[in-house]
Motif scaffolding. Sequence first.
Motif, PDB file in Angstrom:
ATOM      1  N   LYS A   1       6.392  -2.257  -6.142  1.00 42.30           N
ATOM      2  CA  LYS A   1       5.520  -3.200  -5.423  1.00 42.30           C
ATOM      3  C   LYS A   1       6.217  -4.539  -5.251  1.00 42.30           C
ATOM      4  O   LYS A   1       6.174  -5.147  -4.173  1.00 42.30           O
ATOM      5  N   ARG A   2       6.862  -5.001  -6.321  1.00 42.05           N
ATOM      6  CA  ARG A   2       7.563  -6.292  -6.259  1.00 42.05           C
ATOM      7  C   ARG A   2       8.699  -6.254  -5.231  1.00 42.05           C
ATOM      8  O   ARG A   2       8.884  -7.194  -4.458  1.00 42.05           O
ATOM      9  N   PHE A   3       9.465  -5.153  -5.213  1.00 45.41           N
ATOM     10  CA  PHE A   3      10.537  -5.022  -4.214  1.00 45.41           C
ATOM     11  C   PHE A   3       9.971  -5.041  -2.796  1.00 45.41           C
ATOM     12  O   PHE A   3      10.544  -5.659  -1.899  1.00 45.41           O
ATOM     13  N   ILE A   4       8.868  -4.345  -2.591  1.00 44.94           N
ATOM     14  CA  ILE A   4       8.249  -4.322  -1.259  1.00 44.94           C
ATOM     15  C   ILE A   4       7.805  -5.731  -0.857  1.00 44.94           C
ATOM     16  O   ILE A   4       8.047  -6.169   0.279  1.00 44.94           O
ATOM     17  N   LEU A   5       7.182  -6.460  -1.765  1.00 47.97           N
ATOM     18  CA  LEU A   5       6.747  -7.821  -1.462  1.00 47.97           C
ATOM     19  C   LEU A   5       7.940  -8.736  -1.189  1.00 47.97           C
ATOM     20  O   LEU A   5       7.892  -9.580  -0.284  1.00 47.97           O
TER      21      LEU A   5
ATOM     22  N   PHE B   1       9.856   8.261  -3.667  1.00 50.86           N
ATOM     23  CA  PHE B   1      11.201   8.377  -3.079  1.00 50.86           C
ATOM     24  C   PHE B   1      12.285   8.101  -4.129  1.00 50.86           C
ATOM     25  O   PHE B   1      13.225   8.876  -4.265  1.00 50.86           O
ATOM     26  N   VAL B   2      12.156   6.985  -4.869  1.00 48.06           N
ATOM     27  CA  VAL B   2      13.212   6.650  -5.830  1.00 48.06           C
ATOM     28  C   VAL B   2      13.252   7.639  -6.986  1.00 48.06           C
ATOM     29  O   VAL B   2      14.331   7.951  -7.497  1.00 48.06           O
TER      30      VAL B   2
ATOM     31  N   TYR C   1      12.917  -0.163 -13.041  1.00 45.60           N
ATOM     32  CA  TYR C   1      13.062   0.064 -11.594  1.00 45.60           C
ATOM     33  C   TYR C   1      12.200   1.243 -11.147  1.00 45.60           C
ATOM     34  O   TYR C   1      11.652   1.238 -10.043  1.00 45.60           O
ATOM     35  N   TYR C   2      12.060   2.225 -11.993  1.00 46.57           N
ATOM     36  CA  TYR C   2      11.336   3.449 -11.668  1.00 46.57           C
ATOM     37  C   TYR C   2       9.852   3.358 -12.039  1.00 46.57           C
ATOM     38  O   TYR C   2       9.263   4.335 -12.481  1.00 46.57           O
ATOM     39  N   THR C   3       9.276   2.164 -11.843  1.00 46.45           N
ATOM     40  CA  THR C   3       7.857   1.966 -12.113  1.00 46.45           C
ATOM     41  C   THR C   3       7.163   1.448 -10.858  1.00 46.45           C
ATOM     42  O   THR C   3       7.793   0.837  -9.979  1.00 46.45           O
TER      43      THR C   3
ATOM     44  N   THR D   1       0.825  -1.214   0.000  1.00 42.08           N
ATOM     45  CA  THR D   1       0.000   0.000   0.000  1.00 42.08           C
ATOM     46  C   THR D   1       0.860   1.265   0.000  1.00 42.08           C
ATOM     47  O   THR D   1       0.349   2.352  -0.243  1.00 42.08           O
ATOM     48  N   PHE D   2       2.149   1.109   0.267  1.00 39.25           N
ATOM     49  CA  PHE D   2       3.084   2.237   0.263  1.00 39.25           C
ATOM     50  C   PHE D   2       3.863   2.338  -1.051  1.00 39.25           C
ATOM     51  O   PHE D   2       4.801   3.128  -1.156  1.00 39.25           O
ATOM     52  N   ALA D   3       3.495   1.555  -2.037  1.00 36.87           N
ATOM     53  CA  ALA D   3       4.277   1.496  -3.285  1.00 36.87           C
ATOM     54  C   ALA D   3       4.391   2.855  -3.966  1.00 36.87           C
ATOM     55  O   ALA D   3       5.456   3.203  -4.487  1.00 36.87           O
TER      56      ALA D   3
END
Length: 193
Positions: free
Chosen positions: A58-62, A32-33, A51-53, A24-26
């Motif tokens: 979302k995938r990195f957060i998961l 930020f990035v 990376y800037y999408t 939910t913070f994606a």
Amino acid sequence: MTGRSEHAPTLRTKRLVLRTIDETFAEQALDFVLRNREALIEWEPARSKEYYTLDVQKRFILDDLHGVRSGQIAKFWFSESDQPGAPLLGTVTLNNIVKGAFQSCHLGYRTDAAVRGKGYMTEALAQVISYAWKELNLHRIEANIMPRNAASLKVVEKLGFKHEGVARDYLRINGKWEDHIHMVLLNQAWEER
């Protein structure tokens, strides 16, 4: 689940809220990035356009949440407020957590260019280091920093990290193999401060 992992507490300092975020913070992570794309380029691995999408963030957060749940990492994003939509100002990550006889991890961190020099990173790191000692029962935290990153070296030295050597061509940063100074903090040294 909303807001954070059930396995990572929200930490607070005088000025900051540190928490493990979920998808939910994606949008805030993407913001930020994007805001810090130029400021971080010389300190991070080369990034693809993807990376800037939002999907990749979302995938990195998961992936981070999976690592937190498995005990391999502890990752905290920090902001000045826990109000919805508050800008994310940086991250502190304990990577490669190994228990047993080692009781150690690697430290990674990055901060928003707009708040550099305000002491936020020192404040955030001190809180996460205390968490590493008290909650994760770690003995050793290792930070590897490029010699030309004087600001980063200053932060860890202020917190008591000691120089243990130089790792040649240690990480590929922005497309180039870079030497890193191996900085270490032991739990006992932290307690003796």
